[in-house]
Design a protein around this motif. Sequence first.
Motif, short mmCIF file in Angstrom:
data_model
loop_
_atom_site.label_atom_id
_atom_site.label_comp_id
_atom_site.label_asym_id
_atom_site.label_seq_id
_atom_site.Cartn_x
_atom_site.Cartn_y
_atom_site.Cartn_z
N PHE A 1 -52.84 -24.17 52.78
CA PHE A 1 -53.75 -23.01 53.62
C PHE A 1 -52.74 -22.14 54.76
N LEU A 2 -51.83 -22.78 54.94
CA LEU A 2 -50.78 -22.01 55.79
C LEU A 2 -49.43 -21.77 55.04
N GLY A 3 -48.87 -22.95 54.54
CA GLY A 3 -47.64 -22.84 53.80
C GLY A 3 -47.33 -21.94 52.72
N LEU A 4 -48.47 -22.03 51.82
CA LEU A 4 -48.14 -21.05 50.73
C LEU A 4 -48.40 -19.59 50.85
N PRO A 5 -49.67 -18.90 51.64
CA PRO A 5 -49.68 -17.76 52.09
C PRO A 5 -48.29 -17.15 52.83
N LEU A 6 -47.89 -18.12 53.85
CA LEU A 6 -46.83 -17.68 54.69
C LEU A 6 -45.30 -17.42 53.56
N ILE A 7 -45.45 -18.13 52.72
CA ILE A 7 -44.12 -18.29 51.91
C ILE A 7 -44.34 -17.19 51.02
N ILE A 8 -45.26 -16.63 50.41
CA ILE A 8 -45.39 -15.38 49.59
C ILE A 8 -45.40 -14.30 50.53
N ALA B 1 -43.23 -14.10 53.07
CA ALA B 1 -41.83 -13.88 53.33
C ALA B 1 -40.96 -13.60 52.14
N ALA B 2 -41.38 -14.11 50.90
CA ALA B 2 -40.50 -13.80 49.73
C ALA B 2 -41.15 -13.32 48.76
N GLY B 3 -42.51 -13.15 48.71
CA GLY B 3 -43.13 -12.35 47.72
C GLY B 3 -43.55 -13.33 46.76
N PRO B 4 -44.65 -12.92 45.83
CA PRO B 4 -45.19 -13.58 44.92
C PRO B 4 -44.33 -14.63 43.93
N GLU B 5 -42.88 -14.08 43.72
CA GLU B 5 -41.98 -14.88 42.90
C GLU B 5 -41.81 -16.28 43.72
N ALA B 6 -42.21 -16.16 44.92
CA ALA B 6 -41.91 -17.61 45.75
C ALA B 6 -43.24 -18.38 45.50
N VAL C 1 -28.46 -23.01 45.18
CA VAL C 1 -29.94 -23.02 45.41
C VAL C 1 -30.40 -21.49 45.50
N ASP C 2 -31.38 -21.36 44.62
CA ASP C 2 -32.08 -19.99 44.55
C ASP C 2 -32.71 -19.58 45.95
N PRO C 3 -32.52 -18.35 46.42
CA PRO C 3 -32.80 -17.95 47.76
C PRO C 3 -34.57 -18.28 47.94
N LEU C 4 -34.98 -17.98 46.94
CA LEU C 4 -36.73 -18.28 46.96
C LEU C 4 -36.97 -19.81 47.51
N TRP C 5 -35.97 -20.68 46.81
CA TRP C 5 -36.27 -21.99 47.37
C TRP C 5 -35.86 -22.58 48.64
N VAL D 1 -36.40 -20.29 51.04
CA VAL D 1 -37.21 -19.71 51.93
C VAL D 1 -38.53 -20.65 51.85
N ALA D 2 -39.07 -20.98 50.67
CA ALA D 2 -40.32 -21.84 50.25
C ALA D 2 -39.90 -23.28 51.04
N GLY D 3 -38.65 -23.87 50.88
CA GLY D 3 -38.51 -25.07 51.40
C GLY D 3 -38.59 -25.22 53.05
#
Length: 205
Positions: A4-11, A13-18, A145-149, A151-153
């Motif tokens: 509920f917090l992590g997933l929308p914040l990651i998207i 910060a990095a877009g739907p690809e994350a 390491v992919d930049p998306l990973w 950000v997500a991590g």
Amino acid sequence: NGVFLGLPLIITAAGPEAAPPALLLITLDICLFVFVTFLLESGRRGGRAAATSAAIAVARNPIILATAIGLTLAFSGWPIPFPVQAFIDLAKPAAAPTALFALGATMALRRISLAVVKPAGVLVGLKLFVQPALAALALWLLPGVDPLWRVAGVIFMAGPIGMNAYLFARRYDIGVPVVSTAIVVSTALSTLTLTTLLIWFTTND
């Protein structure tokens, strides 16, 4: 908090690809949750009773059930019946706001205990600062390491202490005031720490 917090914040910060790395992190987190639940339930009893109690506790957990059903449907390719899909489409826009409202209402009932500020502060420091710092160090030191990973991590690890910690504390009657206080404080402070991370990631693409 990962959902509920992590997933929308990651998207954000990095877009739907994350979304895929974020969902994989959530799945791994749930697997760890299953493992810890099994260990704790096994420790309460001995022998066959321990295994049975642990299996029942794991199987009845709604987070685990939802994940298992979702993975089964995703990998099997079974179609979801139209009435079920229609209900899901109707209900899913309200899922995150409802969960966050319930989380806020629960937090409003918690009280910060001054007697446990020091141990609670240690938990908050570990969760909001040490854990994301270690994640960033590992993700930036590992080659390829992919930049998306990254950000997500980092954002996933930087979230506040989740309600599962409180549920564990209540169930096993261990450190309830400490955990409750840590959740309240980390949730409040995370508005600053997560905002800082979001600004940094969105301005340093």
